[in-house]
Write a protein that holds these residues in place. Structure first.
Motif, mmCIF file in Angstrom:
data_model
loop_
_atom_site.group_PDB
_atom_site.id
_atom_site.type_symbol
_atom_site.label_atom_id
_atom_site.label_comp_id
_atom_site.label_asym_id
_atom_site.label_seq_id
_atom_site.Cartn_x
_atom_site.Cartn_y
_atom_site.Cartn_z
ATOM 1 N N ASP A 101 0.840 -1.210 0.000
ATOM 2 C CA ASP A 101 0.000 0.000 0.000
ATOM 3 C C ASP A 101 0.870 1.254 0.000
ATOM 4 O O ASP A 101 0.556 2.243 -0.677
ATOM 5 C CB ASP A 101 -0.923 0.006 1.230
ATOM 6 N N CYS A 102 1.971 1.215 0.768
ATOM 7 C CA CYS A 102 2.892 2.357 0.813
ATOM 8 C C CYS A 102 3.530 2.573 -0.555
ATOM 9 O O CYS A 102 3.669 3.716 -1.021
ATOM 10 C CB CYS A 102 3.976 2.127 1.866
ATOM 11 N N LYS A 103 3.920 1.483 -1.211
ATOM 12 C CA LYS A 103 4.511 1.592 -2.544
ATOM 13 C C LYS A 103 3.538 2.262 -3.506
ATOM 14 O O LYS A 103 3.898 3.161 -4.276
ATOM 15 C CB LYS A 103 4.896 0.217 -3.065
ATOM 16 N N ASP A 104 2.283 1.810 -3.465
ATOM 17 C CA ASP A 104 1.266 2.373 -4.353
ATOM 18 C C ASP A 104 1.046 3.859 -4.090
ATOM 19 O O ASP A 104 0.661 4.609 -4.995
ATOM 20 C CB ASP A 104 -0.051 1.610 -4.198
ATOM 21 N N ALA A 105 1.304 4.283 -2.845
ATOM 22 C CA ALA A 105 1.139 5.691 -2.481
ATOM 23 C C ALA A 105 2.420 6.494 -2.696
ATOM 24 O O ALA A 105 2.471 7.689 -2.381
ATOM 25 C CB ALA A 105 0.693 5.809 -1.025
ATOM 26 N N GLY A 106 3.462 5.821 -3.211
ATOM 27 C CA GLY A 106 4.731 6.508 -3.452
ATOM 28 C C GLY A 106 5.539 6.771 -2.198
ATOM 29 O O GLY A 106 6.367 7.683 -2.166
ATOM 30 N N GLU A 107 5.324 5.956 -1.150
ATOM 31 C CA GLU A 107 6.020 6.142 0.130
ATOM 32 C C GLU A 107 7.002 4.995 0.371
ATOM 33 O O GLU A 107 6.600 3.850 0.581
ATOM 34 C CB GLU A 107 5.007 6.183 1.283
ATOM 35 N N PRO A 108 8.321 5.248 0.361
ATOM 36 C CA PRO A 108 9.303 4.210 0.690
ATOM 37 C C PRO A 108 9.160 3.795 2.160
ATOM 38 O O PRO A 108 8.709 4.583 2.999
ATOM 39 C CB PRO A 108 10.651 4.891 0.453
ATOM 40 N N VAL A 109 9.570 2.567 2.456
ATOM 41 C CA VAL A 109 9.448 2.027 3.814
ATOM 42 C C VAL A 109 10.809 1.552 4.314
ATOM 43 O O VAL A 109 11.521 0.823 3.619
ATOM 44 C CB VAL A 109 8.447 0.848 3.854
ATOM 45 N N LEU A 110 11.153 1.966 5.527
ATOM 46 C CA LEU A 110 12.305 1.414 6.242
ATOM 47 C C LEU A 110 11.760 0.318 7.140
ATOM 48 O O LEU A 110 11.004 0.590 8.076
ATOM 49 C CB LEU A 110 12.999 2.501 7.067
ATOM 50 N N LEU A 111 12.111 -0.934 6.851
ATOM 51 C CA LEU A 111 11.511 -2.074 7.545
ATOM 52 C C LEU A 111 12.524 -2.741 8.464
ATOM 53 O O LEU A 111 13.549 -3.249 8.010
ATOM 54 C CB LEU A 111 10.980 -3.078 6.509
ATOM 55 N N PHE A 112 12.223 -2.715 9.768
ATOM 56 C CA PHE A 112 13.083 -3.369 10.754
ATOM 57 C C PHE A 112 12.556 -4.772 11.047
ATOM 58 O O PHE A 112 11.376 -4.949 11.340
ATOM 59 C CB PHE A 112 13.140 -2.565 12.052
ATOM 60 N N TYR A 113 13.440 -5.743 10.974
ATOM 61 C CA TYR A 113 13.090 -7.135 11.256
ATOM 62 C C TYR A 113 13.970 -7.637 12.406
ATOM 63 O O TYR A 113 14.978 -7.017 12.751
ATOM 64 C CB TYR A 113 13.291 -8.009 10.014
ATOM 65 N N ALA A 114 13.601 -8.787 12.976
ATOM 66 C CA ALA A 114 14.368 -9.344 14.091
ATOM 67 C C ALA A 114 15.139 -10.600 13.708
ATOM 68 O O ALA A 114 16.186 -10.881 14.273
ATOM 69 C CB ALA A 114 13.443 -9.644 15.268
ATOM 70 N N TYR A 115 14.603 -11.375 12.753
ATOM 71 C CA TYR A 115 15.175 -12.688 12.443
ATOM 72 C C TYR A 115 15.479 -12.805 10.949
ATOM 73 O O TYR A 115 14.750 -12.277 10.118
ATOM 74 C CB TYR A 115 14.220 -13.806 12.877
ATOM 75 N N ARG A 116 16.547 -13.532 10.634
ATOM 76 C CA ARG A 116 16.958 -13.694 9.249
ATOM 77 C C ARG A 116 15.856 -14.356 8.408
ATOM 78 O O ARG A 116 15.598 -13.946 7.275
ATOM 79 C CB ARG A 116 18.247 -14.534 9.216
ATOM 80 N N GLU A 117 15.210 -15.380 8.946
ATOM 81 C CA GLU A 117 14.152 -16.063 8.203
ATOM 82 C C GLU A 117 12.970 -15.132 7.941
ATOM 83 O O GLU A 117 12.324 -15.200 6.894
ATOM 84 C CB GLU A 117 13.682 -17.302 8.971
ATOM 85 N N GLU A 118 12.715 -14.260 8.900
ATOM 86 C CA GLU A 118 11.663 -13.245 8.743
ATOM 87 C C GLU A 118 11.975 -12.322 7.560
ATOM 88 O O GLU A 118 11.104 -12.029 6.735
ATOM 89 C CB GLU A 118 11.572 -12.450 10.048
ATOM 90 N N GLU A 119 13.241 -11.892 7.474
ATOM 91 C CA GLU A 119 13.660 -11.046 6.357
ATOM 92 C C GLU A 119 13.507 -11.781 5.021
ATOM 93 O O GLU A 119 12.977 -11.234 4.040
ATOM 94 C CB GLU A 119 15.113 -10.604 6.541
ATOM 95 N N LEU A 120 13.982 -13.019 4.993
ATOM 96 C CA LEU A 120 13.921 -13.790 3.746
ATOM 97 C C LEU A 120 12.484 -13.976 3.266
ATOM 98 O O LEU A 120 12.180 -13.816 2.076
ATOM 99 C CB LEU A 120 14.577 -15.161 3.965
ATOM 100 N N TRP A 121 11.577 -14.317 4.204
ATOM 101 C CA TRP A 121 10.189 -14.572 3.839
ATOM 102 C C TRP A 121 9.520 -13.290 3.351
ATOM 103 O O TRP A 121 8.822 -13.267 2.338
ATOM 104 C CB TRP A 121 9.444 -15.177 5.019
ATOM 105 N N LEU A 122 9.744 -12.201 4.063
ATOM 106 C CA LEU A 122 9.156 -10.922 3.649
ATOM 107 C C LEU A 122 9.707 -10.479 2.294
ATOM 108 O O LEU A 122 8.973 -9.944 1.456
ATOM 109 C CB LEU A 122 9.437 -9.851 4.705
#
Length: 438
Positions: free
Chosen positions: A303-324
């Motif tokens: 939704d942010c992409k569609d609105a032209g808003e970049p996102v800084l995304l903080f994750y906790a786990y490597r697998e979480e990052e990979l899946w996202l």
């Protein structure tokens, strides 16, 4: 070099105290204030200890930005292989050394005119090897820099004070702890402790209060207020059943607090389950058929992409990052990681739609306010320092729009407790600021 009035006061404070702590909010320019002191005092030798990315990027960049040619020309980053670091530390042509806190042991026994410890909270544990190492470095003047002095509670005060050569009326750590704290789990039969302050905070701070200089961003920065939003995610019946089964093991209740025999390991297991996967004993990961929470995060980023808003995304786990990353790239989102060279330039240039970052690796010192205004926490951290520092990557001087911090939390799980814990730590940090504000 044109500084703000409060930065000049920071430099004056360093000049007036041979051992001091600058507890100055993120975005107020602690680095520039220290460089101003160095410009005035012209110390013969300087050691700056900082997190890896800050050590390799920030200090010489700031000196160059401010036109401090004489300082910049004396600086050398002690990085690379051990041999390269050793040569850099011996380089007499560059007496201003900058080194990662991970390599601080290599400086034990060395002597400098000025020691600067950037992100002082990294030295809060008196038992940590890096704290023991930094205490073995000799310096005529020691300065600690932090934006979150009481990040995780008053028990962290001693290590930070000791790192810059401050003491508590001659008390060693154990005598100090016995005087000002009580163990909430004493007599429980458990093998771990939970230290709680037994006296007013001002009693603990009194011996070192005159050596602490505190400034808060709200008093000096004219940036739009940050909005905080918690997005509750309802797990499916099968996901919740998996979670509750794991939560039933090794749990007990003491004084109203729910604890586990190995609280940290258990929490990690439970939070990964909130994200739809679990780590195995060999370090691999097993995913559930789907994950409601990560799907919700991906929907929001789209939704942010569609609105032209970049996102800084903080994750906790490597697998979480990979899946996202898989979920988002499959839907056409241009993703990037802070592990890639040049990520900061691309982010600030608006070329990244979603930047993945672990708060421990990108939560300190980086100026990212030009690249966006939305922060997403797909897994909220217990660590108040990482939380505050991470949010300050966008909410800092130069930001012209309101920063949105959006946290995704699964209902009825351990993640609910994190939100309450962060609120408690925020209250204690604010109490400290009130007591020490200049």
């Amino acid at each position: 070099m044109t500084l703000h009035e409060y930065q000049i006061r920071c430099a004056d404070f360093i000049a007036a105290h041979t051992n001091c702590i600058l507890s100055v909010d993120m975005g107020l320019g602690k680095t520039a204030a220290v460089l101003e002191y160095i410009r005035r005092a012209s110390p013969a030798s300087v050691l700056i200890v900082a997190p890896k990315r800050v050590a390799e990027n920030n200090w010489h960049t700031e000196a160059k930005k401010w036109g401090l040619v004489q300082i910049y020309q004396k600086m050398i980053v002690c990085a690379g292989t051990q041999k390269k670091r050793a040569l850099a530390l011996k380089d007499t042509a560059h007496p201003y050394k900058i080194i990662s806190r991970d390599n601080i042991k290599e400086c034990e026994g060395m002597t400098f005119d000025l020691l600067v410890i950037d992100e002082l909270t990294s030295f809060k544990s008196i038992d940590a090897a890096r704290t023991k190492s930094v205490m073995k470095i000799k310096a005529a003047r020691k300065v600690g820099l932090t934006g979150t002095f009481l990040a995780n509670g008053a028990i962290d005060i001693y290590g930070q004070a000791a790192a810059v050569g401050l003491s508590f009326n001659g008390y060693n750590f154990f005598a100090w702890r016995a005087t000002y704290f009580k163990d909430a789990l004493a007599g429980s039969g458990l093998a771990f402790h939970k230290w709680k302050l037994a006296v007013p905070l001002e009693c603990v701070l009194h011996p070192i209060q005159d050596n602490i200089f505190t400034l808060t961003a709200a008093d000096y920065l004219h940036i739009p207020a940050v909005s905080y939003e918690t997005r509750k995610v309802e797990l499916t019946a099968s996901e919740l059943e998996q979670y509750m089964t794991a939560d039933a093991f090794l749990q007990l209740n003491i004084g109203g607090d729910t604890l586990s025999m190995d609280e940290r390991a258990k929490f990690t297991k439970l939070q990964t389950l909130c994200n739809g996967f679990v780590y195995t004993g060999d370090g691999g990961a097993i995913r559930s058929e789907y994950c409601t929470k990560l799907q919700a995060v991906a929907d929001f980023v789209l939704d942010c992409k569609d609105a032209g808003e970049p996102v800084l995304l903080f994750y906790a786990y490597r697998e979480e990052e990979l899946w996202l990353h898989e979920l988002l790239t499959a839907r056409g989102v241009k993703c990037e990681s802070v592990q890639r060279s040049g990520f900061l330039d691309r982010w600030n240039a608006g070329q990244t739609e979603c930047l993945f970052a672990h708060p421990a690796s990108a939560g300190h010192g980086l100026n990212m306010q030009a690249g966006g205004r939305i922060i997403v926490w797909s897994s909220v951290t217990w660590n108040y320092e990482l939380w505050a520092q991470g949010n300050a990557r966008l909410a800092r001087q130069g930001q012209t729009r309101q920063v949105r911090v959006v946290s995704f939390v699964t209902c009825g799980t351990c993640e609910d407790r994190i939100v309450s814990a962060l609120a408690k730590k925020d209250k204690e940090q604010n109490q400290f600021l009130t007591l020490t504000k200049q």
